[in-house]
Design an enzyme around this catalytic site. Sequence first.
Site, mmCIF file in Angstrom:
data_model
loop_
_atom_site.group_PDB
_atom_site.id
_atom_site.type_symbol
_atom_site.label_atom_id
_atom_site.label_comp_id
_atom_site.label_asym_id
_atom_site.label_seq_id
_atom_site.Cartn_x
_atom_site.Cartn_y
_atom_site.Cartn_z
ATOM 1 N N HIS A 1 29.321 -58.009 75.835
ATOM 2 C CA HIS A 1 29.206 -57.620 74.493
ATOM 3 C C HIS A 1 27.746 -57.508 74.262
ATOM 4 O O HIS A 1 26.769 -58.244 74.616
ATOM 5 C CB HIS A 1 29.497 -58.706 73.809
ATOM 6 C CG HIS A 1 29.769 -58.225 72.194
ATOM 7 N ND1 HIS A 1 30.151 -57.131 71.727
ATOM 8 C CD2 HIS A 1 28.911 -58.792 71.107
ATOM 9 C CE1 HIS A 1 29.885 -56.944 70.529
ATOM 10 N NE2 HIS A 1 29.023 -57.781 70.026
ATOM 11 N N SER A 2 27.355 -56.057 73.758
ATOM 12 C CA SER A 2 25.998 -55.597 73.288
ATOM 13 C C SER A 2 25.001 -55.859 74.337
ATOM 14 O O SER A 2 25.462 -55.074 75.458
ATOM 15 C CB SER A 2 25.634 -56.606 71.966
ATOM 16 O OG SER A 2 24.751 -55.741 71.290
ATOM 17 N N LEU A 3 23.789 -56.746 74.277
ATOM 18 C CA LEU A 3 22.913 -56.877 75.249
ATOM 19 C C LEU A 3 23.879 -57.328 76.732
ATOM 20 O O LEU A 3 23.512 -56.672 77.825
ATOM 21 C CB LEU A 3 22.025 -58.254 75.137
ATOM 22 C CG LEU A 3 21.400 -58.804 76.484
ATOM 23 C CD1 LEU A 3 20.355 -57.837 77.131
ATOM 24 C CD2 LEU A 3 20.882 -60.213 75.967
ATOM 25 N N SER B 1 31.075 -53.740 75.462
ATOM 26 C CA SER B 1 31.578 -53.901 74.160
ATOM 27 C C SER B 1 30.139 -53.507 73.072
ATOM 28 O O SER B 1 29.342 -54.136 73.424
ATOM 29 C CB SER B 1 32.241 -55.069 74.058
ATOM 30 O OG SER B 1 32.407 -55.598 72.527
#
Length: 262
Positions: A98-100, A125
């Site tokens: 997710h993200s990073l 994500s």
Amino acid sequence: MSATRADTWLRRYRPSPRPRLLLVCLPHAGGSAQFYRTWALRFPPGIEVVAVQYPGRAERSREPFRTDLRTLAGEVATALDTELGEDATTVPVALFGHSLGAAVAFEVALARSRSGAPPVHLFVSGRPAPVWPGVRHLAGDDEMWEDACRLGGTPAELADDPDVKAMALPALRADYALSETYTGDPTATVECPITAHAGREDPEVDPDAMKAWAACTTDPDFELRTYSGDHFFLVPMRHAVVSDVLRRLTPHLPGQLWPSTP
């Protein structure tokens, strides 16, 4: 869960003696392996959730933060081989970030592919593409904290707590720098299917921008899933996300009868 050495990378909150698939989860900026702890109870016994603990947080707080994302991903890929034992080569591995964590997961997928052990699926994500440059890591403490809280990952009752802010900012700044200075190979692709997840009210990411991930795989099986919620839609929409992940992993577990997730 059995005792875990503080300097290890992987957290197996519900170890399976004979997993049929390992879902390796990579945290967001400022996050830790504990973010995925509840996921371990939401998947059927055949799928074991393995959460990655980055250096510099929780029980690894004495270790230095990493400053290069590709180096970090290489260390994670190595840890999968060294800490999973026989499971690393005999059990299919899927990656969720997710993200990073999406960029880290992508680089881990590339590293495992180069070593002859590609993942069976990559889930990304809350990040529109692997490379997502920015300058937020150069902002002052107050501005950075305000930006992080704006994304919805910090409960309102904690956002104004100066102790929480002081504790969270070092990892947050380090991870923002890690994410925003990452320069991946623009031609690199994985060979497994990719599923992208996005929050429809995410102030950071336009869900349509997530379609760019389709160019990061040679596999035509790309899917975009959207959910109600902000950048941290994974929390309120946990059941729906887990259900979608289960559906996408079904082809890798023939004959598996899926129980309803709690």
